[in-house]
Design an enzyme around this catalytic site. Structure first.
Site, PDB file in Angstrom:
ATOM      1  N   ASP A   1       0.822  -1.208   0.000  1.00  9.26           N
ATOM      2  CA  ASP A   1       0.000   0.000   0.000  1.00  9.26           C
ATOM      3  C   ASP A   1       0.862   1.267   0.000  1.00  9.26           C
ATOM      4  O   ASP A   1       1.850   1.346   0.745  1.00  9.26           O
ATOM      5  CB  ASP A   1      -0.879  -0.018   1.260  1.00  9.26           C
ATOM      6  CG  ASP A   1      -1.954   1.048   1.246  1.00  9.26           C
ATOM      7  OD1 ASP A   1      -2.798   1.019   0.339  1.00  9.26           O
ATOM      8  OD2 ASP A   1      -1.951   1.907   2.147  1.00  9.26           O
TER       9      ASP A   1
ATOM     10  N   GLU B   1      13.899 -16.010   0.507  1.00  5.39           N
ATOM     11  CA  GLU B   1      14.171 -17.107   1.451  1.00  5.39           C
ATOM     12  C   GLU B   1      13.064 -18.162   1.362  1.00  5.39           C
ATOM     13  O   GLU B   1      13.260 -19.312   1.729  1.00  5.39           O
ATOM     14  CB  GLU B   1      14.205 -16.589   2.894  1.00  5.39           C
ATOM     15  CG  GLU B   1      15.403 -15.730   3.219  1.00  5.39           C
ATOM     16  CD  GLU B   1      15.258 -15.125   4.622  1.00  5.39           C
ATOM     17  OE1 GLU B   1      14.584 -15.714   5.484  1.00  5.39           O
ATOM     18  OE2 GLU B   1      15.812 -14.021   4.828  1.00  5.39           O
TER      19      GLU B   1
END
Ligand code: GLC
Ligand code: CA
Length: 573
Positions: free
Chosen positions: A233, A285
């Site tokens: 956002d 990751e």
């Protein structure tokens, strides 16, 4: 650099003499490069427990409908704990579900169902500001000036002898000053805090490492629960220029065409890129399939491209495309500029026509003259859009969009051809922009009205119980999903066929060359592989080339000339 020099003649279909190649088919990996992602606005999607507000269980119950529609992923607008002053974009706990929408177990059930249906789920993350009810902001207010608690936010002393003037001239996006003064614990008028949006949405201080650490924790919390990424956002606003200087441009930081000014001190600061590089490394990751999409209102496109370099975000919304409307000269320019600028950094473009912040495109396109200003809504006393015209042109524009190479975002309800609701009484309006401007700005409620699912049920099947939080216009039972499912010529079935063809023809991974024979001031034609896409926004019908018609945006006969406000996909012979 000339676009023509980018590609060689072998990419060009010999059937047309006058092609302007722009973009080659992509072989790069990544599901998101060509994905169609469907935005769910939870409070308006489906209310399963009948309290008048959509919920997570309602989403889970209807996910099969979205799989059937043919989208690849869904993006959920915020469902976190929130006082709902800005419909959930004011978060008080980033790691929990608001009781309005359910509980964490409901979220887990949603993910499980999405996995079963092979739909990916992306969540909204709101890092620029939280709710004033967030524990960190409550602690900041209770702590003294210059304390570590206050340093999580942007507190400053006011100007003038008594500190009664805001620290600078910035304005809130929802109207009024971007600063609010607090009462200190000793009951004296005290410091001011910055809020680029509502006063209930204090901005975080991204110069503080503790803020970085907190959001890294939030990212991992949701990644661990199985989401495929985040829509970030107001991603361009997190870092403010040192010293918070006054801004001489439009006080909300936008330039006159609605885009942020290039040098606005509250937007687009260079340090943002390091934040998203770090976030990208966290996502990686978890493997190569998790993505970040920026809600970055950044212009021009080469500047936006810097947001999607190989180690930053994966995608950014293409707002210039959304704002181009049906102006074909502008559209051509923006499509070319998007593909060329993004190709230069190896990123795909995204395309979007509607979301929860703008008037739905079925209403924007329902005007012959200038329509409403984006983001300001249409009120009962404003000139009203022509629904038929708007829906016809919306279908044409969506077919133009879904033929383009890259990813695309759809907003819930556009597959039903929903217009904005323009009849909401002021007393029911909830967008803070309405209240903060004393009604001068209608706000965004019109595009946020709950969806009609089943025509014969109470509230058109949105929920069997209390009145929906915003009323559904009565005529919407005719647009309900079940009715449209039964009608082969419906807007919904057009969307389903578009998505199916787009996937079969691999248009999202395809190429683009303008076909000059079909480009004019009122029409655009392009080739993606061997699919010719032509959109006519003029008043005269256009003759079509020989070929097999795959799809056309209106129910017109396959061999008729292309009518006004129509798009066609055909395979040239
Ligand atoms: C984004 C959201 C919008 C919200 C604002 C503040 O622009 O899309 O709905 O009001 O940010 O969070
Ligand atoms: Ca509910």
């Amino acid at each position: 650099m000339s676009v023509d020099s980018l590609l060689t003649a072998e990419a060009v279909d010999p059937a047309f003499a006058t092609l302007t190649p722009v973009h080659r088919a992509s072989t790069a990996h990544g599901w998101w490069r060509s994905a169609v992602i469907y935005q769910i606005y939870p409070r308006s999607f489906r209310d399963l427990n009948g309290d008048g507000i959509g919920d997570l269980a309602g989403i889970t119950a209807e996910l099969p409908q979205l799989a059937e529609l043919g989208v690849d992923a869904v993006w959920l607008s915020p469902f976190y704990r929130s006082p709902q002053r800005d419909a959930g974009y004011d978060v008080s706990d980033y790691c929990d579900v608001d009781p309005l929408f359910g509980r964490l177990v409901d979220f887990d059930a949603l993910i499980a169902e999405a996995n079963r249906l092979q739909l990916r789920v992306i969540a909204d993350i709101v890092p620029n500001h939280c709710s004033d009810q967030h524990v960190a902001f409550q602690a900041a207010k209770a702590a003294p000036a210059n304390s570590p608690e206050r340093d999580m936010f942007i507190f400053r002393d006011g100007l003038g002898p008594e500190g009664t003037e805001p620290p600078n001239n910035w304005q809130s996006h929802f109207g009024g000053p971007a600063w609010t003064r607090i009462t200190e614990p000793d009951r004296q008028p005290g410091q001011w805090y910055l809020h680029l949006f509502d006063s209930s949405q204090p901005d975080f201080n991204w110069h503080n490492p503790a803020v970085h650490a907190e959001f890294e924790r939030v990212l991992r919390f949701w990644l661990d629960r199985g989401i495929s990424g985040f829509r970030v956002d107001v991603a361009h606003a997190l870092v403010k220029a040192p010293g918070l200087p006054d801004w001489g441009g439009r006080p909300d930081g936008n330039s006159t065409d609605g885009f942020p000014g290039q040098d606005a001190p509250m937007f687009g600061q260079p340090a943002l890129h390091d934040i998203y590089r770090r976030w990208r490394s966290i996502l990686e990751e978890y493997g190569p399939d998790r993505i970040l999409c920026a809600e970055a209102n950044v212009d021009p496109l080469p500047r936006l491209a810097q947001w999607v370099r190989h180690d930053e975000m994966h995608q950014a919304f293409n707002f210039p495309f959304l704002h181009a409307g049906l102006d074909v000269d502008r559209l051509r320019h923006i499509v070319t500029d998007s593909l060329v600028s993004l190709d230069a950094v190896g990123a795909p473009s995204t395309w979007v026509l509607s979301n929860h912040d703008v008037v739905r495109h079925a209403s924007r396109f329902g005007y012959d003259g200038p329509g409403p200003r984006d983001g300001d809504g249409i009120g009962p006393s404003d000139p009203q859009p022509n629904e038929q015209l708007g829906r016809r042109r919306a279908a044409a524009a969506t077919m133009f969009m879904l033929g383009l190479p890259g990813g695309a975002y759809l907003y819930q309800g556009e597959e039903l051809g929903l217009p904005d609701s323009t009849s909401i009484p002021g007393s029911l309006r909830q967008d803070p922009a309405f209240a903060r401007t004393g009604g001068a700005r209608i706000g965004r409620d019109g595009c946020r009205v709950p969806l009609p699912w089943r025509s014969s049920e109470m509230h058109a099947g949105f929920g069997a119980g209390r009145d929906p939080w915003l009323p559904l216009p009565e005529s919407w039972s005719n647009l309900a999903r079940d009715k449209q499912q039964a009608d082969p010529a419906s807007h919904l079935n057009l969307y389903r066929e578009m998505l199916a063809q787009r996937s079969t023809l691999q248009l999202g991974r395809g190429s683009l060359a303008w076909v000059e024979d079909y480009c004019s001031h009122t029409s655009l034609g392009y080739l993606n592989g061997s699919t010719l896409v032509v959109m006519n926004v003029g008043t005269e019908p256009m003759p079509l080339p020989e070929g097999e018609v795959l799809l056309r945006s209106s129910a017109a006969d396959r061999n008729d000339p292309l009518g006004s406000g129509e798009t066609i996909w055909l395979i040239t012979s």
